[in-house]
Design a protein around this motif. Structure first.
Motif, PDB file in Angstrom:
ATOM      1  N   LEU A   4      41.622 -17.798 -14.341  1.00 20.40           N
ATOM      2  CA  LEU A   4      40.235 -17.595 -13.955  1.00 20.40           C
ATOM      3  C   LEU A   4      39.339 -18.085 -15.080  1.00 20.40           C
ATOM      4  CD1 LEU A   4      38.161 -16.332 -11.957  1.00 20.40           C
ATOM      5  CD2 LEU A   4      38.380 -14.224 -13.295  1.00 20.40           C
ATOM      6  N   LYS A   5      38.425 -18.994 -14.766  1.00 17.30           N
ATOM      7  CA  LYS A   5      37.462 -19.495 -15.748  1.00 17.30           C
ATOM      8  C   LYS A   5      36.227 -18.599 -15.771  1.00 17.30           C
ATOM      9  CE  LYS A   5      34.259 -23.312 -16.286  1.00 17.30           C
ATOM     10  NZ  LYS A   5      33.720 -24.439 -15.533  1.00 17.30           N
ATOM     11  N   SER A   6      35.693 -18.316 -14.562  1.00 15.14           N
ATOM     12  CA  SER A   6      34.475 -17.496 -14.482  1.00 15.14           C
ATOM     13  C   SER A   6      34.309 -16.980 -13.061  1.00 15.14           C
ATOM     14  CB  SER A   6      33.259 -18.328 -14.882  1.00 15.14           C
ATOM     15  OG  SER A   6      33.139 -19.461 -14.063  1.00 15.14           O
ATOM     16  N   LYS A   7      33.446 -15.955 -12.941  1.00 17.01           N
ATOM     17  CA  LYS A   7      33.132 -15.484 -11.589  1.00 17.01           C
ATOM     18  C   LYS A   7      31.739 -14.895 -11.551  1.00 17.01           C
ATOM     19  CE  LYS A   7      35.057 -10.798 -11.456  1.00 17.01           C
ATOM     20  NZ  LYS A   7      35.848  -9.875 -10.650  1.00 17.01           N
ATOM     21  N   LEU A   8      31.120 -15.087 -10.405  1.00 12.99           N
ATOM     22  CA  LEU A   8      29.865 -14.427 -10.069  1.00 12.99           C
ATOM     23  C   LEU A   8      30.273 -13.251  -9.198  1.00 12.99           C
ATOM     24  CD1 LEU A   8      27.805 -17.628  -9.215  1.00 12.99           C
ATOM     25  CD2 LEU A   8      27.613 -16.215 -11.279  1.00 12.99           C
ATOM     26  N   HIS A   9      30.034 -12.039  -9.671  1.00 12.93           N
ATOM     27  CA  HIS A   9      30.581 -10.844  -9.033  1.00 12.93           C
ATOM     28  C   HIS A   9      29.560 -10.199  -8.101  1.00 12.93           C
ATOM     29  CE1 HIS A   9      33.511  -7.667  -8.659  1.00 12.93           C
ATOM     30  NE2 HIS A   9      32.535  -6.781  -8.850  1.00 12.93           N
ATOM     31  N   ARG A  10      29.893 -10.198  -6.807  1.00  8.53           N
ATOM     32  CA  ARG A  10      29.117  -9.513  -5.773  1.00  8.53           C
ATOM     33  C   ARG A  10      27.703 -10.068  -5.626  1.00  8.53           C
ATOM     34  NH1 ARG A  10      31.752  -4.845  -3.810  1.00  8.53           N
ATOM     35  NH2 ARG A  10      29.752  -3.911  -3.222  1.00  8.53           N
ATOM     36  N   VAL A  11      27.620 -11.407  -5.550  1.00  7.88           N
ATOM     37  CA  VAL A  11      26.339 -12.032  -5.217  1.00  7.88           C
ATOM     38  C   VAL A  11      26.118 -11.916  -3.719  1.00  7.88           C
ATOM     39  CG1 VAL A  11      26.283 -13.609  -7.192  1.00  7.88           C
ATOM     40  CG2 VAL A  11      27.402 -14.335  -5.083  1.00  7.88           C
ATOM     41  N   ARG A  12      24.860 -11.879  -3.334  1.00 11.89           N
ATOM     42  CA  ARG A  12      24.509 -11.684  -1.921  1.00 11.89           C
ATOM     43  C   ARG A  12      24.124 -13.025  -1.293  1.00 11.89           C
ATOM     44  NH1 ARG A  12      23.800  -7.050   0.361  1.00 11.89           N
ATOM     45  NH2 ARG A  12      23.608  -6.005  -1.645  1.00 11.89           N
ATOM     46  N   VAL A  13      24.656 -13.295  -0.080  1.00 10.28           N
ATOM     47  CA  VAL A  13      24.318 -14.515   0.643  1.00 10.28           C
ATOM     48  C   VAL A  13      22.847 -14.449   1.056  1.00 10.28           C
ATOM     49  CG1 VAL A  13      24.777 -15.921   2.704  1.00 10.28           C
ATOM     50  CG2 VAL A  13      26.674 -14.803   1.507  1.00 10.28           C
ATOM     51  N   THR A  14      22.068 -15.459   0.641  1.00  8.88           N
ATOM     52  CA  THR A  14      20.647 -15.512   0.974  1.00  8.88           C
ATOM     53  C   THR A  14      20.343 -16.521   2.077  1.00  8.88           C
ATOM     54  OG1 THR A  14      20.185 -17.145  -0.753  1.00  8.88           O
ATOM     55  CG2 THR A  14      19.988 -14.799  -1.364  1.00  8.88           C
ATOM     56  N   ALA A  15      21.283 -17.418   2.348  1.00  9.34           N
ATOM     57  CA  ALA A  15      21.085 -18.419   3.404  1.00  9.34           C
ATOM     58  C   ALA A  15      22.431 -18.934   3.875  1.00  9.34           C
ATOM     59  CB  ALA A  15      20.232 -19.582   2.888  1.00  9.34           C
ATOM     60  N   VAL A  16      22.478 -19.299   5.144  1.00  6.72           N
ATOM     61  CA  VAL A  16      23.634 -20.003   5.717  1.00  6.72           C
ATOM     62  C   VAL A  16      23.074 -21.223   6.440  1.00  6.72           C
ATOM     63  CG1 VAL A  16      25.236 -18.058   5.869  1.00  6.72           C
ATOM     64  CG2 VAL A  16      23.655 -18.445   7.723  1.00  6.72           C
ATOM     65  N   GLU A  17      23.558 -22.389   6.075  1.00  7.60           N
ATOM     66  CA  GLU A  17      23.029 -23.653   6.604  1.00  7.60           C
ATOM     67  C   GLU A  17      24.168 -24.446   7.233  1.00  7.60           C
ATOM     68  OE1 GLU A  17      19.839 -24.422   6.597  1.00  7.60           O
ATOM     69  OE2 GLU A  17      19.181 -22.734   5.347  1.00  7.60           O
ATOM     70  N   LEU A  18      24.376 -24.266   8.520  1.00  8.88           N
ATOM     71  CA  LEU A  18      25.463 -24.946   9.214  1.00  8.88           C
ATOM     72  C   LEU A  18      25.273 -26.465   9.229  1.00  8.88           C
ATOM     73  CD1 LEU A  18      28.094 -24.673  10.808  1.00  8.88           C
ATOM     74  CD2 LEU A  18      26.694 -24.438  12.871  1.00  8.88           C
ATOM     75  N   ASP A  19      24.069 -26.915   9.476  1.00  8.78           N
ATOM     76  CA  ASP A  19      23.797 -28.355   9.586  1.00  8.78           C
ATOM     77  C   ASP A  19      23.540 -28.959   8.212  1.00  8.78           C
ATOM     78  OD1 ASP A  19      24.091 -28.451  12.357  1.00  8.78           O
ATOM     79  OD2 ASP A  19      22.067 -27.662  12.616  1.00  8.78           O
ATOM     80  N   TYR A  20      24.544 -28.931   7.385  1.00  7.49           N
ATOM     81  CA  TYR A  20      24.490 -29.448   6.027  1.00  7.49           C
ATOM     82  C   TYR A  20      25.853 -30.044   5.740  1.00  7.49           C
ATOM     83  CZ  TYR A  20      23.459 -29.639   1.047  1.00  7.49           C
ATOM     84  OH  TYR A  20      23.237 -30.060  -0.223  1.00  7.49           O
ATOM     85  N   GLU A  21      25.932 -30.996   4.849  1.00  6.91           N
ATOM     86  CA  GLU A  21      27.207 -31.672   4.596  1.00  6.91           C
ATOM     87  C   GLU A  21      28.282 -30.758   4.023  1.00  6.91           C
ATOM     88  OE1 GLU A  21      26.700 -35.214   2.323  1.00  6.91           O
ATOM     89  OE2 GLU A  21      25.131 -35.938   3.646  1.00  6.91           O
ATOM     90  N   GLY A  22      27.917 -29.707   3.370  1.00  7.63           N
ATOM     91  CA  GLY A  22      28.900 -28.790   2.808  1.00  7.63           C
ATOM     92  C   GLY A  22      28.465 -28.273   1.462  1.00  7.63           C
ATOM     93  N   SER A  23      29.216 -27.378   0.892  1.00  7.50           N
ATOM     94  CA  SER A  23      29.010 -26.830  -0.447  1.00  7.50           C
ATOM     95  C   SER A  23      28.360 -25.464  -0.434  1.00  7.50           C
ATOM     96  CB  SER A  23      28.198 -27.785  -1.327  1.00  7.50           C
ATOM     97  OG  SER A  23      26.862 -27.826  -0.875  1.00  7.50           O
ATOM     98  N   CYS A  24      28.090 -24.976  -1.624  1.00  3.25           N
ATOM     99  CA  CYS A  24      27.413 -23.696  -1.804  1.00  3.25           C
ATOM    100  C   CYS A  24      26.330 -23.890  -2.856  1.00  3.25           C
ATOM    101  CB  CYS A  24      28.407 -22.629  -2.249  1.00  3.25           C
ATOM    102  SG  CYS A  24      27.670 -20.997  -2.474  1.00  3.25           S
ATOM    103  N   ALA A  25      25.072 -23.701  -2.449  1.00  2.00           N
ATOM    104  CA  ALA A  25      23.954 -23.797  -3.382  1.00  2.00           C
ATOM    105  C   ALA A  25      23.825 -22.474  -4.121  1.00  2.00           C
ATOM    106  CB  ALA A  25      22.668 -24.134  -2.645  1.00  2.00           C
ATOM    107  N   ILE A  26      23.793 -22.550  -5.451  1.00  2.00           N
ATOM    108  CA  ILE A  26      23.771 -21.357  -6.308  1.00  2.00           C
ATOM    109  C   ILE A  26      22.628 -21.509  -7.310  1.00  2.00           C
ATOM    110  CG2 ILE A  26      25.067 -19.995  -7.995  1.00  2.00           C
ATOM    111  CD1 ILE A  26      27.663 -21.145  -6.683  1.00  2.00           C
ATOM    112  N   ASP A  27      21.851 -20.454  -7.485  1.00  2.00           N
ATOM    113  CA  ASP A  27      20.780 -20.415  -8.483  1.00  2.00           C
ATOM    114  C   ASP A  27      21.281 -21.038  -9.793  1.00  2.00           C
ATOM    115  OD1 ASP A  27      19.276 -19.375 -10.758  1.00  2.00           O
ATOM    116  OD2 ASP A  27      18.428 -17.862  -9.433  1.00  2.00           O
ATOM    117  N   ALA A  28      20.548 -22.015 -10.318  1.00  2.00           N
ATOM    118  CA  ALA A  28      20.955 -22.740 -11.530  1.00  2.00           C
ATOM    119  C   ALA A  28      21.167 -21.808 -12.723  1.00  2.00           C
ATOM    120  CB  ALA A  28      19.918 -23.810 -11.874  1.00  2.00           C
ATOM    121  N   GLU A  29      20.407 -20.717 -12.800  1.00  2.00           N
ATOM    122  CA  GLU A  29      20.588 -19.767 -13.906  1.00  2.00           C
ATOM    123  C   GLU A  29      21.941 -19.062 -13.814  1.00  2.00           C
ATOM    124  OE1 GLU A  29      17.167 -17.193 -14.012  1.00  2.00           O
ATOM    125  OE2 GLU A  29      15.824 -18.847 -14.604  1.00  2.00           O
ATOM    126  N   LEU A  30      22.371 -18.750 -12.593  1.00  2.00           N
ATOM    127  CA  LEU A  30      23.679 -18.126 -12.412  1.00  2.00           C
ATOM    128  C   LEU A  30      24.799 -19.110 -12.716  1.00  2.00           C
ATOM    129  CD1 LEU A  30      23.102 -15.995  -9.184  1.00  2.00           C
ATOM    130  CD2 LEU A  30      23.155 -15.219 -11.567  1.00  2.00           C
TER     131      LEU A  30
END
Length: 121
Positions: A6-32
């Motif tokens: 394990l390198k790192s983990k964001l523990h218990r972050v809350r999903v703020t958006a779900v975007e089905l019509d997107y190419e893929g990935s997970c957008a994460i706050d740059a500070e996190l």
């Protein structure tokens, strides 16, 4: 020989958006991303605390301080708005390096803001 740790983990972050019509990935706050040491386009594992789903995607950077955790593309079908996630990244190191290895763990509040300094477990 290399082992995966394990390198790192964001523990218990809350999903703020779900975007089905997107190419893929997970957008994460740059500070996190920075706090966890996760780079844009780095492979990540996502574990949904609410429904048990586990899947692989890659991180992209969202606006700093936004608290954004947006699961995009096909993976959007595996989470729901408001679900709690654990987002993990891994690295491969030698067994000797692994002896002293400590991952970064970032804890957040209900708005996905870091609540205490990043911990090395």
């Amino acid at each position: 020989m290399l082992i995966t740790m394990l390198k790192s983990k964001l523990h218990r972050v809350r999903v703020t958006a779900v975007e089905l019509d997107y190419e893929g990935s997970c957008a994460i706050d740059a500070e996190l991303l920075a706090a966890a040491g996760i780079l844009p386009f780095e492979q990540i594992q996502i574990y949904d605390v609410h429904n048990g789903e586990r899947f692989t995607t890659y991180a992209i950077s969202a606006a700093p301080g936004s608290g954004c955790i947006s699961v995009n593309g096909a993976a959007a079908r595996r989470v729901a708005l408001g679900d709690l996630l654990i987002i993990a990244s891994y690295l491969q190191i030698s067994p000797q390096e692994a002896q002293g290895w400590r991952p970064k763990v970032v804890h957040v509040d209900t708005q996905n803001r870091e609540i205490r300094p990043t911990l090395a477990v």
